[in-house]
Design a protein around this motif. Structure first.
Motif, PDB file in Angstrom:
ATOM      1  N   TYR A  23       3.986  17.886  26.697  1.00  0.00           N
ATOM      2  CA  TYR A  23       2.574  17.650  26.402  1.00  0.00           C
ATOM      3  C   TYR A  23       1.755  18.917  26.605  1.00  0.00           C
ATOM      4  CZ  TYR A  23       1.900  12.690  25.441  1.00  0.00           C
ATOM      5  OH  TYR A  23       1.859  11.469  24.834  1.00  0.00           O
ATOM      6  N   LEU A  26       2.706  21.344  23.682  1.00  0.00           N
ATOM      7  CA  LEU A  26       2.277  21.008  22.327  1.00  0.00           C
ATOM      8  C   LEU A  26       0.787  20.692  22.208  1.00  0.00           C
ATOM      9  CD1 LEU A  26       5.282  18.935  20.994  1.00  0.00           C
ATOM     10  CD2 LEU A  26       4.312  20.971  19.948  1.00  0.00           C
ATOM     11  N   LEU A  27       0.209  20.094  23.242  1.00  0.00           N
ATOM     12  CA  LEU A  27      -1.187  19.677  23.144  1.00  0.00           C
ATOM     13  C   LEU A  27      -2.173  20.726  23.657  1.00  0.00           C
ATOM     14  CD1 LEU A  27      -1.002  15.927  24.189  1.00  0.00           C
ATOM     15  CD2 LEU A  27      -0.796  16.958  21.937  1.00  0.00           C
ATOM     16  N   ILE A 258       2.607  17.747  16.306  1.00  0.00           N
ATOM     17  CA  ILE A 258       1.905  17.347  17.526  1.00  0.00           C
ATOM     18  C   ILE A 258       1.756  15.832  17.581  1.00  0.00           C
ATOM     19  CG2 ILE A 258      -0.352  17.393  18.671  1.00  0.00           C
ATOM     20  CD1 ILE A 258      -0.524  20.353  17.915  1.00  0.00           C
ATOM     21  N   SER A 261       5.217  14.269  18.195  1.00  0.00           N
ATOM     22  CA  SER A 261       5.693  14.495  19.563  1.00  0.00           C
ATOM     23  C   SER A 261       5.020  13.556  20.558  1.00  0.00           C
ATOM     24  CB  SER A 261       5.458  15.949  19.964  1.00  0.00           C
ATOM     25  OG  SER A 261       6.181  16.824  19.124  1.00  0.00           O
ATOM     26  N   TYR A 323      -6.480  13.797  22.253  1.00  0.00           N
ATOM     27  CA  TYR A 323      -6.828  14.875  21.331  1.00  0.00           C
ATOM     28  C   TYR A 323      -8.060  15.656  21.800  1.00  0.00           C
ATOM     29  CZ  TYR A 323      -3.428  13.943  17.662  1.00  0.00           C
ATOM     30  OH  TYR A 323      -2.257  13.832  16.939  1.00  0.00           O
ATOM     31  N   VAL A 326      -7.039  18.969  23.233  1.00  0.00           N
ATOM     32  CA  VAL A 326      -6.282  19.890  22.393  1.00  0.00           C
ATOM     33  C   VAL A 326      -7.207  21.000  21.900  1.00  0.00           C
ATOM     34  CG1 VAL A 326      -4.925  20.138  20.288  1.00  0.00           C
ATOM     35  CG2 VAL A 326      -4.727  18.050  21.653  1.00  0.00           C
ATOM     36  N   TYR A 332      -6.265  19.474  14.627  1.00  0.00           N
ATOM     37  CA  TYR A 332      -5.062  18.706  14.964  1.00  0.00           C
ATOM     38  C   TYR A 332      -5.284  17.195  15.041  1.00  0.00           C
ATOM     39  CZ  TYR A 332      -3.227  23.307  16.021  1.00  0.00           C
ATOM     40  OH  TYR A 332      -2.818  24.615  15.925  1.00  0.00           O
TER      41      TYR A 332
END
Length: 495
Positions: A23, A26-27, A258, A261, A323, A326, A332
């Motif tokens: 996390y 990717l985030l 993203i 995942s 989100y 992010v 994204y």
């Protein structure tokens, strides 16, 4: 179930530590330190390498688990034979990859030309991951999967964190960061090898003649057949990412990756349970304890559904909050609906329990050819149809439909051939509870402006309502009683 429970807990802990690191990567880390195009390049190279693994492995992972009980006295020769087959399989895949390199380049030349410079790294990732998967299968046969899972799920992600950070600090160029990804897989392989040496199960024995020719032929034949099942599972995990890069672009793949995942977290407990359940199922088939397999089929369906549905609910009720953190989220957050669609698809895998594992270790394992061919054709055709129409959501919907079709095929086949079913009254109650809590958390829970407060309220309300429902509906009562006894014992020790 005690062996399964103990090892599943250990592997689940490693899996979720890995999830937390994933996390962060990717985030936050990737979007903050890399451009969408760079993220797309990184993930496409990784996915392409991993997609080739089951083909290079020749399906030996399941073959090792199934045939190991027959050759325990000659396990070193069996290990060496498996390793030799693996290297042969990789050689064939490497030859084909080099032969069709121009066709691969042509597929990405229009929408992802940047990818072409990094294609040579793919085979190194494939080689190291393939050998490691065979080593994992041997440790799984000894029901020693906690350490390999830690290396694969936790250490590998930490190494990726270090690589991206080194690039951001300008200690590495982008191309060396990608090469470093192959190096991370190599280090994981070396550490797994060291663990096997410590257990005393890594010994090269070239005396293959102790294994009868008939056994070797059946082992390879079985592995090649189950290859299709393993490849199919990997195909549905990776092909949509590769097709998004090819048909839309690397930026779009970053958004899709993203979202995908986030959704994959939902099935982590299922993966942990499956790894431990495979040798148990294999042993029970060998002893013809079919009724015990059917009972296990049902119990696993209920227990993993309880955990996975709760995780799905917690993720979806907090999706906007996830989100929110992010970097460049306006780019994204378009992947939000990917999370929902892939999440539902993963829940279909959970609800149908260990259907694939049962087929693989039964005498009907050849059915994997039909099921996987149909699924592979379906996922590719659905992607070709839906991506141009719906974009990212089209790729996610294609995966969802393919997963449902695949699970239904396996369910009906097992039902007809073995009269097994994962469905029980407890599973129905679990699914009904999940729908009720989803409705409450999605439509009734109010939004709170403070993100941290909103996460806390939504998570506590969702988890509390779901847990209360489990208790009130008396789902898996024996497990509840065991958990209550352990809690009481713990309190008695601390008091």
């Amino acid at each position: 179930m005690q062996i399964i429970a103990r090892q599943s807990v250990l592997t689940t802990i490693s899996s979720y530590i890995g999830v937390v690191i994933g996390y962060v990567n990717l985030l936050w880390l990737f979007p903050y330190m890399l451009s969408p195009q760079q993220i797309g390049t990184f993930k496409t190279i990784q996915d392409m390498g991993l997609l080739l693994v089951p083909f290079a492995q020749l399906g030996l992972g399941h073959g090792i688990t199934r045939f190991y009980p027959q050759v325990k006295k000659h396990q070193n020769a069996f290990f060496t034979l498996s390793l030799a087959f693996t290297l042969l399989g990789f050689s064939v895949i490497a030859f084909l990859f080099v032969t069709f390199r121009q066709q691969i380049i042509a597929a990405y030349a229009t929408n992802a030309p940047e990818l072409i410079d990094y294609l040579s790294i793919v085979l190194f990732i494939t080689l190291f991951a393939t050998i490691n998967s065979v080593f994992d299968a041997f440790t799984r046969s000894f029901v020693k999967i906690a350490v390999p899972t830690f290396l694969r799920e936790v250490l590998l992600r930490l190494l990726i964190t270090c690589l991206v950070s080194a690039y951001f600090l300008e200690w590495l160029s982008f191309i060396w960061m990608i090469w470093g990804l192959a190096g991370a897989y190599l280090l994981t392989l070396l550490l797994t090898t060291g663990y096997m040496l410590k257990l005393g199960i890594f010994k090269i024995d070239m005396a293959w003649r102790v294994l009868p020719k008939k056994f070797q032929t059946e082992f390879l034949r079985y592995s090649l057949i189950t290859l299709l099942g393993t490849a199919g599972a990997m195909l549905i995990m990776k092909i949509d990412s590769l097709m998004v890069s090819s048909m839309i672009g690397l930026d779009a793949n970053a958004v899709y990756t993203i979202g995908f995942s986030i959704a994959v977290v939902i099935e982590m407990p299922r993966r942990a349970i499956s790894q431990v359940a495979m040798p148990i199922i294999s042993e029970k088939f060998a002893s013809n304890l079919l009724h015990e397999i059917n009972d296990l089929y049902k119990k696993i369906a209920v227990h993993q559904s309880l955990v996975c549905i709760l995780i799905f609910l917690l993720i979806w009720t907090n999706i906007d909050n996830l989100y929110h953190f992010v970097p460049n989220r306006e780019v994204y957050e378009a992947g939000k609906w990917v999370v929902l669609l892939i999440g539902i698809g993963k829940l279909s895998d959970v609800l149908f329990s260990v259907n694939g594992e049962i087929i693989v270790f039964s005498r009907f394992y050849i059915f994997n050819i039909t099921a996987t061919l149909l699924m592979s054709i379906a996922v590719i055709l659905l992607n070709l149809w839906l991506i141009p129409v719906l974009g990212l959501e089209g790729a996610a919907l294609a995966s969802l439909l393919a997963m449902i079709i695949y699970n239904l095929l396996k369910y009906f086949y097992i039902k007809i051939r073995l009269n097994f079913s994962p469905f029980s009254w407890d599973l129905f109650k679990t699914l009904t509870l999940g729908v009720a809590v989803f409705t409450f958390s999605h439509y009734i829970l109010p939004n709170i402006r403070n993100v941290f407060l909103d996460i806390g309220v939504r998570s506590l309300a969702t988890a509390g309502l779901f847990t209360a429902g489990i208790y009130l509906l008396k789902i898996a009562p024996s497990t509840q009683e065991m958990a209550i006894k352990k809690i009481k014992t713990l309190f008695q020790r601390t008091s």
